[in-house]
Every structure is written in C-alpha cells, then in structure tokens.
Design a protein around this motif. Sequence first.
Motif, short mmCIF file in Angstrom:
data_model
loop_
_atom_site.label_atom_id
_atom_site.label_comp_id
_atom_site.label_asym_id
_atom_site.label_seq_id
_atom_site.Cartn_x
_atom_site.Cartn_y
_atom_site.Cartn_z
N LEU A 32 0.91 -1.21 0.40
CA LEU A 32 0.11 -0.16 0.04
C LEU A 32 0.24 0.81 -0.81
CD1 LEU A 32 -3.47 -0.95 2.39
CD2 LEU A 32 -2.98 -0.85 -0.02
N SER A 33 2.07 1.42 0.93
CA SER A 33 2.58 2.57 0.54
C SER A 33 3.75 2.69 -0.56
CB SER A 33 4.14 2.42 1.95
OG SER A 33 4.52 1.03 1.70
N HIS A 34 3.55 1.97 -1.19
CA HIS A 34 4.21 2.24 -2.30
C HIS A 34 3.14 2.30 -4.09
CE1 HIS A 34 7.60 -0.83 0.10
NE2 HIS A 34 7.73 1.43 -0.75
N VAL A 35 1.88 2.14 -4.05
CA VAL A 35 1.57 2.51 -4.82
C VAL A 35 0.57 4.19 -4.70
CG1 VAL A 35 0.71 -0.30 -4.75
CG2 VAL A 35 -0.50 1.77 -3.77
N PRO A 36 0.47 4.35 -5.94
CA PRO A 36 0.09 5.21 -6.18
C PRO A 36 -1.47 5.87 -5.67
CG PRO A 36 -0.24 4.28 -8.71
CD PRO A 36 0.80 3.91 -7.32
N ASP A 37 -1.85 5.35 -5.74
CA ASP A 37 -3.52 5.29 -5.02
C ASP A 37 -3.74 3.87 -3.84
OD1 ASP A 37 -5.93 6.22 -4.41
OD2 ASP A 37 -6.54 5.68 -6.90
N PRO A 38 -3.22 3.78 -2.56
CA PRO A 38 -3.81 3.30 -1.72
C PRO A 38 -4.69 2.72 -0.93
CG PRO A 38 -2.49 5.49 -0.86
CD PRO A 38 -2.78 5.55 -2.41
N GLU A 39 -5.59 4.10 -1.31
CA GLU A 39 -7.20 3.35 -0.50
C GLU A 39 -7.98 2.81 -2.09
OE1 GLU A 39 -9.37 6.74 0.41
OE2 GLU A 39 -7.73 7.78 1.76
N ARG A 40 -7.70 3.19 -3.41
CA ARG A 40 -7.99 2.24 -4.31
C ARG A 40 -7.97 0.60 -4.32
NH1 ARG A 40 -8.58 3.11 -10.79
NH2 ARG A 40 -9.37 0.88 -11.47
N ALA A 41 -6.15 0.41 -3.65
CA ALA A 41 -5.42 -1.04 -3.80
C ALA A 41 -6.45 -1.41 -2.23
CB ALA A 41 -4.12 -0.82 -3.70
N LEU A 42 -6.34 -0.74 -1.21
CA LEU A 42 -7.05 -1.14 -0.27
C LEU A 42 -9.00 -1.72 -0.53
CD1 LEU A 42 -7.18 -1.66 2.35
CD2 LEU A 42 -7.16 -0.22 3.28
N ARG A 43 -9.71 -1.05 -1.31
CA ARG A 43 -11.00 -0.99 -1.08
C ARG A 43 -11.09 -2.20 -2.40
NH1 ARG A 43 -14.31 3.46 0.09
NH2 ARG A 43 -13.27 4.91 0.92
N SER A 44 -9.70 -2.51 -3.47
CA SER A 44 -9.60 -3.14 -4.22
C SER A 44 -9.55 -4.65 -3.47
CB SER A 44 -9.10 -3.33 -5.41
OG SER A 44 -8.49 -4.38 -5.89
N MET A 45 -9.89 -5.53 -2.64
CA MET A 45 -8.42 -6.16 -1.74
C MET A 45 -10.26 -6.66 -0.83
SD MET A 45 -4.80 -5.60 -0.33
CE MET A 45 -4.30 -4.43 -1.27
N ILE A 46 -10.87 -5.50 -0.20
CA ILE A 46 -11.58 -5.69 0.43
C ILE A 46 -13.28 -6.12 -0.48
CG2 ILE A 46 -14.17 -4.66 1.70
CD1 ILE A 46 -11.95 -2.33 2.99
N VAL A 68 6.20 6.81 4.38
CA VAL A 68 7.35 6.24 5.68
C VAL A 68 6.28 6.06 6.97
CG1 VAL A 68 8.95 7.15 4.21
CG2 VAL A 68 8.13 8.51 6.43
N ALA A 69 4.85 6.94 7.18
CA ALA A 69 4.56 6.21 8.23
C ALA A 69 3.43 5.79 7.48
CB ALA A 69 4.39 7.94 9.15
N HIS A 70 3.38 4.74 6.68
CA HIS A 70 1.88 4.23 6.59
C HIS A 70 1.56 3.31 7.53
CE1 HIS A 70 -1.44 4.15 3.94
NE2 HIS A 70 -1.43 2.35 3.43
N GLY A 71 2.45 2.68 8.30
CA GLY A 71 1.81 1.90 9.20
C GLY A 71 0.75 2.05 10.07
N ARG A 72 0.73 2.79 10.84
CA ARG A 72 0.43 3.28 12.26
C ARG A 72 -1.44 3.40 11.61
NH1 ARG A 72 3.23 9.01 13.43
NH2 ARG A 72 5.04 7.27 12.73
N ARG A 73 -1.66 4.24 10.08
CA ARG A 73 -3.01 4.56 9.45
C ARG A 73 -3.67 3.13 9.22
NH1 ARG A 73 0.01 9.35 8.22
NH2 ARG A 73 1.14 8.03 6.39
N LEU A 74 -3.34 1.96 9.44
CA LEU A 74 -4.44 1.11 9.05
C LEU A 74 -4.88 0.21 9.35
CD1 LEU A 74 -0.77 -0.96 7.90
CD2 LEU A 74 -2.43 0.09 6.59
N GLU A 87 2.44 -3.48 6.65
CA GLU A 87 3.54 -2.31 6.36
C GLU A 87 3.84 -2.13 7.59
OE1 GLU A 87 3.46 -0.95 3.30
OE2 GLU A 87 1.43 -1.55 2.57
N THR A 88 5.11 -1.36 7.00
CA THR A 88 6.52 -0.33 8.14
C THR A 88 5.78 0.65 8.71
OG1 THR A 88 7.70 0.19 6.21
CG2 THR A 88 8.17 -2.29 7.21
N ASP A 89 6.94 1.38 9.54
CA ASP A 89 6.59 2.30 10.11
C ASP A 89 7.65 3.25 10.22
OD1 ASP A 89 5.73 4.71 11.12
OD2 ASP A 89 3.50 4.50 10.92
#
Length: 264
Positions: A114-128, A180-186, A141-143
């Motif tokens: 997720l932290s490396h794609v241009p649209d992480p929210e779209r990617a997350l919605r696709s997974m769900i 670099v701080a994506h993990g905490r928002r998951l 994800e790392t943080d």
Amino acid sequence: MTLTEGHLLEIGQSSASARFDALATLFDPMTLRHIEDFGIGLGWRCWEVGAGGRSLVPWLAKKVGPTGKVVATDVDTSWVTTLARPPIEVRVHDVAAQEPPGERFDLVHARLVLSHVPDPERALRSMIKALRPGGRLLVEETDLGLQPLVCPDECGPEEQLANRLRKGMGRLLAGRGIDVAHGRRLPRLLREFGLRRVEAGTHFPMATPACAALESVTIERLRDQLIAAGYASERAIDRHLANIAVGTMDLAAVPMVSAWGRKP
C-alpha cells in the motif's frame, strides 16, 4: 504491486533476492502466525497481493490443499512464475488500477504494497471487494516514524553514523513520495472501509543477522541517491557497511505493523 515511478528501491535481481530473503526471515513468522489464527484450512481461496517474494505462496498452497486456491499477483511475477501449478495461479496484476483477480476470497494478504502504490485507498478497496462475507484481510506496512533509529542503543560513533544514515534514508523516501508512516493508519483505514473486528500489532526485530543483511542491502541500494541528495558521503556509507560487517552493532529493522479485519 504497482511502484511509484522512479521508485528508489528498483534494483537488480541478486540484491532483490537478498532483500526478499531478509524480509522473509524477519517477518514471515509473524505473518504466518496471524493467518494461522484466522483458521486457514483446506479449501480456502487466498489472494497474495504483491507476491514479489517466494516464501508465503507455497505455504498458503500447502494449507489450502488441492481443493483450495492461491492467486499470486504482482506487476512483475518473474519471482513466482515457477510456482504456477495447482492450487497456485500466478497473474500479472496492478492492484491500484485493475479490478480484483477474482472474488469471494477467504483471505487477502498484502505486505509492503500500500505504501508503494500511487492510489493506496483504491488498492485497499479492491482487496476488500474481493473478500467473501466473513473473509479476512491482512495488510502489513512498515512505519519508520514509530522507531526511526537503526541503532536504538546509540552507544558509540558507529551507532551514531548508522542513525544519521537512517534519518537521511527517511527524508529521502518521504521526499520521493513514499509514505514512511503508513503502518499506523492501517487500523483506522480498515474500519473506515467497512471491515469489522479490526485489530493490529507491531513487530520490531532487532539484533539478528537478518536485520544486518537487510540494512546492508538497503543502504547499498540507496547509496547513489543518499549521496546525490547530500544525506551521506561515499566514505560514510563505506564505513557504515564495514561496521555492519564487523557484527558488533545491535541493528533494528523498521517496525512492521500488521492490521486485520473481517468483511461483514
């Protein structure tokens, strides 16, 4: 997995292999423990997103057995193509731009995607979207902000140099658009996108050979960028790599946040 253009971590095959091996050693036990806790078993349908490494897919295949299915996707599937035999299906796929490669999965897992794609929210919605009702999503994800030091015990000049380079790496990645701080928002994102029973945990490996291996390959990969951006000199990087090789520093990997939830 879709990487941002000019992604800093584009590397050659040998270096990538060393990185995958170190990541697997450090974080696979945590990932597998979570999946085991979900109750994975025969007949499960799983989607491994961004299947750059080779370690998780065979394990999933063994768990789901011949009546199950494991779909392994990435924009570059060269690492997993040889695994493409039942119950494993390998597909070239862009999680941030394409529809899911199927539906009604019992499990969807993504690590360092997720932290490396241009649209992480779209990617997350696709997974769900790909989950069946009651299916589980596990994202990891790392943080860097949770623990920004590579040497938490900064007891000497070697550790001080290591921490200066780690801070420079953080600035470099952030400046290139990598979160670099994506993990905490998951956990919050999983709840906002409709998952239930959301939980999370953090793994912070330290003072192991795999931590040293990961630090060496990461610094070597970022050498030119760190120097060009003025965060390090050639001499400082060479000295740091030599210090790692001595094996007397207690190096830490960037904390990995795992978050999981269930589709209603």
